[in-house]
Write an enzyme that holds these catalytic residues in place. Sequence first.
Site, PDB file in Angstrom:
ATOM      1  N   GLN A  85      -4.659  -1.593   9.364  1.00 11.67           N
ATOM      2  CA  GLN A  85      -4.599  -2.935   8.766  1.00 11.67           C
ATOM      3  C   GLN A  85      -5.247  -3.970   9.697  1.00 11.67           C
ATOM      4  OE1 GLN A  85      -3.383  -3.564   5.608  1.00 11.67           O
ATOM      5  NE2 GLN A  85      -4.136  -5.635   5.903  1.00 11.67           N
ATOM      6  N   LYS A  97       0.838  -1.209   0.000  1.00  7.97           N
ATOM      7  CA  LYS A  97       0.000   0.000   0.000  1.00  7.97           C
ATOM      8  C   LYS A  97       0.868   1.253   0.000  1.00  7.97           C
ATOM      9  CE  LYS A  97      -3.853  -2.429   2.074  1.00  7.97           C
ATOM     10  NZ  LYS A  97      -4.651  -2.784   3.236  1.00  7.97           N
ATOM     11  N   ASP A 117     -11.057   2.756   3.626  1.00  6.82           N
ATOM     12  CA  ASP A 117     -11.410   1.336   3.543  1.00  6.82           C
ATOM     13  C   ASP A 117     -12.928   1.157   3.420  1.00  6.82           C
ATOM     14  OD1 ASP A 117      -9.366  -0.484   3.366  1.00  6.82           O
ATOM     15  OD2 ASP A 117      -8.968  -0.549   5.523  1.00  6.82           O
TER      16      ASP A 117
END
Length: 291
Positions: free
Chosen positions: A103, A59, A126
């Site tokens: 994460q 990422k 997200d």
Amino acid sequence: MSAVIISGKAISDEIRNGIAEEVRLLYEARRRDPAFVPPGLAVIQVGADPASSIYVNNKKKACEQVGFMSFGYSLEEDTTMEELLDLIDTLNRDPRVHGILCQLPLPKHLDEFAVICAITPEKDVDGFHPVNKGLLSIGRECLVSCTPLGCLALLKSLQIPIAGKQCVVVGRSNIVGKPVAQLMLGENATVTMAHSRTTDLPAVCKNADILIAAIGKPGFITADYVKPGAIVIDVGINRCEDNKIRGDVDFASVVEVASAVTPVPGGVGPMTITMLLKNTLTAYKKITEGS
Ligand code: NDP
């Protein structure tokens, strides 16, 4: 018949190039403006799970490749809820940061839902915050989870008609199944959501013009589940005993029946990080330009 193999990699590269170009033009137009801040993504990792570290590094790398700022936070495994929420609060207020992601999975002592809820919805790239989930369900503009968005972007970039088509989604998780079904509904497909309690799953799936598999079982969807000529999107990423990554679709048999199918790896997977970049740019524009 042998299906077209949908290259998520090629489509993803094209979208990333478009994002990089947009960012380049932004730098060019604003380079003399002392108040200019480029798009920035903050990535938090708690603990050192090796699979998470790979995702996090990918990422960060992807951000840098398109000209975003990337801010990495590697926290100790025993980080407390208070420490994590403090960091999120700081990032929520940091004008250099337009997207925040933590994460998952988190170590067991941390409350994942509370962490997701602590990220301001405007920076929730997200798309996991209940506000964004709610906006998606009522068909309003919002930040949508990256993998479902990637599935839709694949279909759209190939100009596959969706409106009026029968779409079956196998899997009903909050991360993939539900949001992808909502996106398909938003595109006017007739959507069926199937799951582990669905009776006669092969017959349900065989009705699909577009079949999306998000199950977590390698090779589960065989040719018996697929209508001739259907489009098959394989979301599954399963690490098998031989250490190979396999999808939820039995590619070898389905490729003979479907008209198009995504491979694993190289299908939906590359689209997920690309959609994270897209969401960060969307959040940036909304925060900095109010558009
Ligand atoms: P979950 O385990 O959260 O959900 C799996 C879903 O599949 C559940 O709804 C479950 O039904 C359903 N299911 C399980 N077994 C069966 C069965 N025998 N018949 C029908 N349905 C079944 O998984 P996720 O949604 O998080 O992930 C699914 C897959 O996608 C995984 O392989 C994951 O690694 C991959 N993935 C890939 C991403 C990418 O970037 N490409 C991102 C996220 C996930 P029930 O609800 O009834 O239990």
